[in-house]
Design a protein around this motif. Sequence first.
Motif, PDB file in Angstrom:
ATOM      1  N   LEU A 136       0.828  -1.205   0.000  1.00 22.42           N
ATOM      2  CA  LEU A 136       0.000   0.000   0.000  1.00 22.42           C
ATOM      3  C   LEU A 136       0.865   1.259   0.000  1.00 22.42           C
ATOM      4  O   LEU A 136       0.592   2.221  -0.731  1.00 22.42           O
ATOM      5  N   LEU A 137       1.905   1.255   0.821  1.00 19.78           N
ATOM      6  CA  LEU A 137       2.780   2.424   0.928  1.00 19.78           C
ATOM      7  C   LEU A 137       3.513   2.685  -0.383  1.00 19.78           C
ATOM      8  O   LEU A 137       3.569   3.824  -0.862  1.00 19.78           O
ATOM      9  N   VAL A 138       4.062   1.629  -0.985  1.00 19.26           N
ATOM     10  CA  VAL A 138       4.823   1.792  -2.227  1.00 19.26           C
ATOM     11  C   VAL A 138       3.909   2.248  -3.362  1.00 19.26           C
ATOM     12  O   VAL A 138       4.277   3.125  -4.166  1.00 19.26           O
ATOM     13  N   VAL A 139       2.712   1.665  -3.443  1.00 17.54           N
ATOM     14  CA  VAL A 139       1.769   2.070  -4.483  1.00 17.54           C
ATOM     15  C   VAL A 139       1.365   3.528  -4.312  1.00 17.54           C
ATOM     16  O   VAL A 139       1.263   4.289  -5.287  1.00 17.54           O
ATOM     17  N   ALA A 140       1.154   3.938  -3.066  1.00 16.98           N
ATOM     18  CA  ALA A 140       0.778   5.328  -2.811  1.00 16.98           C
ATOM     19  C   ALA A 140       1.900   6.291  -3.181  1.00 16.98           C
ATOM     20  O   ALA A 140       1.649   7.419  -3.632  1.00 16.98           O
ATOM     21  N   PHE A 142       4.620   5.617  -5.453  1.00 13.50           N
ATOM     22  CA  PHE A 142       5.131   5.523  -6.815  1.00 13.50           C
ATOM     23  C   PHE A 142       4.046   5.367  -7.876  1.00 13.50           C
ATOM     24  O   PHE A 142       4.353   5.248  -9.061  1.00 13.50           O
ATOM     25  N   GLY A 143       2.795   5.340  -7.474  1.00 11.46           N
ATOM     26  CA  GLY A 143       1.730   5.246  -8.459  1.00 11.46           C
ATOM     27  C   GLY A 143       1.156   3.849  -8.546  1.00 11.46           C
ATOM     28  O   GLY A 143       1.775   2.865  -8.127  1.00 11.46           O
ATOM     29  N   SER A 144      -0.043   3.759  -9.111  1.00 20.15           N
ATOM     30  CA  SER A 144      -0.768   2.484  -9.154  1.00 20.15           C
ATOM     31  C   SER A 144      -0.883   1.927 -10.566  1.00 20.15           C
ATOM     32  O   SER A 144      -1.889   1.307 -10.906  1.00 20.15           O
ATOM     33  N   SER A 145       0.120   2.165 -11.397  1.00 14.02           N
ATOM     34  CA  SER A 145       0.087   1.588 -12.739  1.00 14.02           C
ATOM     35  C   SER A 145       0.197   0.077 -12.654  1.00 14.02           C
ATOM     36  O   SER A 145       0.690  -0.477 -11.658  1.00 14.02           O
ATOM     37  N   MET A 146      -0.251  -0.614 -13.692  1.00 13.50           N
ATOM     38  CA  MET A 146      -0.239  -2.070 -13.682  1.00 13.50           C
ATOM     39  C   MET A 146       1.179  -2.609 -13.549  1.00 13.50           C
ATOM     40  O   MET A 146       1.421  -3.601 -12.846  1.00 13.50           O
ATOM     41  N   LEU A 151       5.324  -5.426 -10.219  1.00 14.24           N
ATOM     42  CA  LEU A 151       6.666  -5.417  -9.633  1.00 14.24           C
ATOM     43  C   LEU A 151       6.615  -5.455  -8.109  1.00 14.24           C
ATOM     44  O   LEU A 151       7.360  -6.204  -7.468  1.00 14.24           O
ATOM     45  N   ILE A 152       5.734  -4.662  -7.536  1.00  9.87           N
ATOM     46  CA  ILE A 152       5.663  -4.582  -6.075  1.00  9.87           C
ATOM     47  C   ILE A 152       5.224  -5.911  -5.482  1.00  9.87           C
ATOM     48  O   ILE A 152       5.801  -6.389  -4.497  1.00  9.87           O
ATOM     49  N   LEU A 225      -9.510  -1.157  -2.770  1.00 15.71           N
ATOM     50  CA  LEU A 225      -9.206   0.018  -1.951  1.00 15.71           C
ATOM     51  C   LEU A 225      -8.998   1.277  -2.788  1.00 15.71           C
ATOM     52  O   LEU A 225      -8.665   2.336  -2.247  1.00 15.71           O
ATOM     53  N   GLY A 226      -9.162   1.137  -4.107  1.00 18.49           N
ATOM     54  CA  GLY A 226      -9.000   2.286  -4.983  1.00 18.49           C
ATOM     55  C   GLY A 226      -7.570   2.557  -5.381  1.00 18.49           C
ATOM     56  O   GLY A 226      -7.250   3.649  -5.876  1.00 18.49           O
ATOM     57  N   LEU A 227      -6.663   1.571  -5.186  1.00 19.59           N
ATOM     58  CA  LEU A 227      -5.248   1.758  -5.496  1.00 19.59           C
ATOM     59  C   LEU A 227      -4.811   0.942  -6.709  1.00 19.59           C
ATOM     60  O   LEU A 227      -3.615   0.777  -6.937  1.00 19.59           O
ATOM     61  N   GLY A 228      -5.746   0.412  -7.461  1.00 20.79           N
ATOM     62  CA  GLY A 228      -5.407  -0.291  -8.691  1.00 20.79           C
ATOM     63  C   GLY A 228      -5.224   0.679  -9.844  1.00 20.79           C
ATOM     64  O   GLY A 228      -5.435   1.889  -9.709  1.00 20.79           O
ATOM     65  N   ASP A 229      -4.819   0.159 -10.985  1.00 20.40           N
ATOM     66  CA  ASP A 229      -4.632   0.993 -12.167  1.00 20.40           C
ATOM     67  C   ASP A 229      -6.005   1.396 -12.708  1.00 20.40           C
ATOM     68  O   ASP A 229      -6.776   0.531 -13.159  1.00 20.40           O
ATOM     69  N   PRO A 230      -6.343   2.690 -12.703  1.00 18.10           N
ATOM     70  CA  PRO A 230      -7.676   3.109 -13.167  1.00 18.10           C
ATOM     71  C   PRO A 230      -7.848   3.021 -14.676  1.00 18.10           C
ATOM     72  O   PRO A 230      -8.968   3.151 -15.180  1.00 18.10           O
ATOM     73  N   ASN A 231      -6.752   2.806 -15.397  1.00 14.90           N
ATOM     74  CA  ASN A 231      -6.816   2.806 -16.865  1.00 14.90           C
ATOM     75  C   ASN A 231      -7.108   1.429 -17.454  1.00 14.90           C
ATOM     76  O   ASN A 231      -7.269   1.310 -18.665  1.00 14.90           O
ATOM     77  N   VAL A 232      -7.128   0.402 -16.622  1.00 18.34           N
ATOM     78  CA  VAL A 232      -7.401  -0.950 -17.104  1.00 18.34           C
ATOM     79  C   VAL A 232      -8.551  -1.539 -16.300  1.00 18.34           C
ATOM     80  O   VAL A 232      -8.816  -1.125 -15.168  1.00 18.34           O
ATOM     81  N   ILE A 233      -9.214  -2.511 -16.884  1.00 16.60           N
ATOM     82  CA  ILE A 233     -10.319  -3.195 -16.200  1.00 16.60           C
ATOM     83  C   ILE A 233      -9.780  -4.452 -15.536  1.00 16.60           C
ATOM     84  O   ILE A 233      -9.121  -5.273 -16.163  1.00 16.60           O
ATOM     85  N   SER A 234     -10.056  -4.585 -14.247  1.00 16.25           N
ATOM     86  CA  SER A 234      -9.692  -5.796 -13.521  1.00 16.25           C
ATOM     87  C   SER A 234     -10.877  -6.201 -12.661  1.00 16.25           C
ATOM     88  O   SER A 234     -11.771  -5.398 -12.381  1.00 16.25           O
ATOM     89  N   TRP A 235     -10.871  -7.450 -12.216  1.00 17.97           N
ATOM     90  CA  TRP A 235     -11.977  -7.941 -11.407  1.00 17.97           C
ATOM     91  C   TRP A 235     -12.092  -7.184 -10.090  1.00 17.97           C
ATOM     92  O   TRP A 235     -13.187  -6.895  -9.622  1.00 17.97           O
ATOM     93  N   GLY A 236     -10.947  -6.882  -9.476  1.00 20.15           N
ATOM     94  CA  GLY A 236     -10.980  -6.126  -8.231  1.00 20.15           C
ATOM     95  C   GLY A 236     -11.562  -4.735  -8.413  1.00 20.15           C
ATOM     96  O   GLY A 236     -12.279  -4.226  -7.536  1.00 20.15           O
ATOM     97  N   GLN A 237     -11.267  -4.136  -9.550  1.00 16.89           N
ATOM     98  CA  GLN A 237     -11.815  -2.804  -9.827  1.00 16.89           C
ATOM     99  C   GLN A 237     -13.337  -2.866  -9.992  1.00 16.89           C
ATOM    100  O   GLN A 237     -14.055  -1.947  -9.562  1.00 16.89           O
ATOM    101  N   ILE A 238     -13.844  -3.936 -10.611  1.00 14.09           N
ATOM    102  CA  ILE A 238     -15.298  -4.093 -10.767  1.00 14.09           C
ATOM    103  C   ILE A 238     -15.962  -4.228  -9.394  1.00 14.09           C
ATOM    104  O   ILE A 238     -17.010  -3.630  -9.128  1.00 14.09           O
TER     105      ILE A 238
END
Length: 286
Positions: A136-140, A142-146, A151-152, A225-238
Amino acid sequence: MVYIRASQFAFKRFLQILSGAYQLKVGVALLTALLLVALLAPLLATHDPYILGDDLAAAPGPAHWLGTDGLGRDVYSMIVYGARTSLLIGVVAALISGIIGTLLGGIAGFYRGMSDKVLTEVNNIFLIMPTFFLILLVVALFGSSMMNVMLIIGLTSWVGNARLMRAQAMSLRERTFVLSSIAVGESRAQILFKHIIPNGIFPIIANTTMNISGAILTEASLSFLGLGDPNVISWGQIVFNGRTYLTSGWWISTFSGLTIVFTVLAFYLIGDGLNRVLSPKLRDNN
């Protein structure tokens, strides 16, 4: 001729073992279905998952088989395309974890000495560290790109593979064929990559397969938690998008959540089946 007969016997024995690995066969069947869905997504999807529609949070029906979300997007088509994202993240993250764990565990178990002490302490640090909060800390930061998410997850989930490989390397380094290689003058690096890792990799393969399901769950948790990549569709995002419609649009989160469970079950069955096939103790107990 003797070599050919031995090879035929080994192949027949392998097929006999596979015939009893019901978990592996069921898991492979489920995974095959998932891969076909991911590969044939443009053909299987009934709508463009990125286009907003006029039917907001519409219930499942002939026009939309699994209903629509709060923005009018077809849930079925989103799940079909989301298979690509979730499977890609899971496989890449697990491969990164497997490679790092195999190398570090092999070096620690074979070289021993200071290398083993340092790598063991690093391993212990990752064991006591709350990994998900670190992600969570690293994504916050460095960004939430796929790419960042893959990598994280891979860089924080190698501990189990390293411990398995270390145990394998410690056992294999005392075997006759390794001692013979040392006696004929092969370097430690050659022995590690030619003998130790190839002969100790089988538990890592089974564990890495299970790690794919863990990576998919972690990505789904980040997206929820809203920390996924907003530019792609994933099951967690749905699932994340449908959390505010649980009372009026239960289908948005429910079907994507069931898909996650289905996928995790498939990889768990494959990992457990591989573990039983590759482990003589478990195989003999069946």
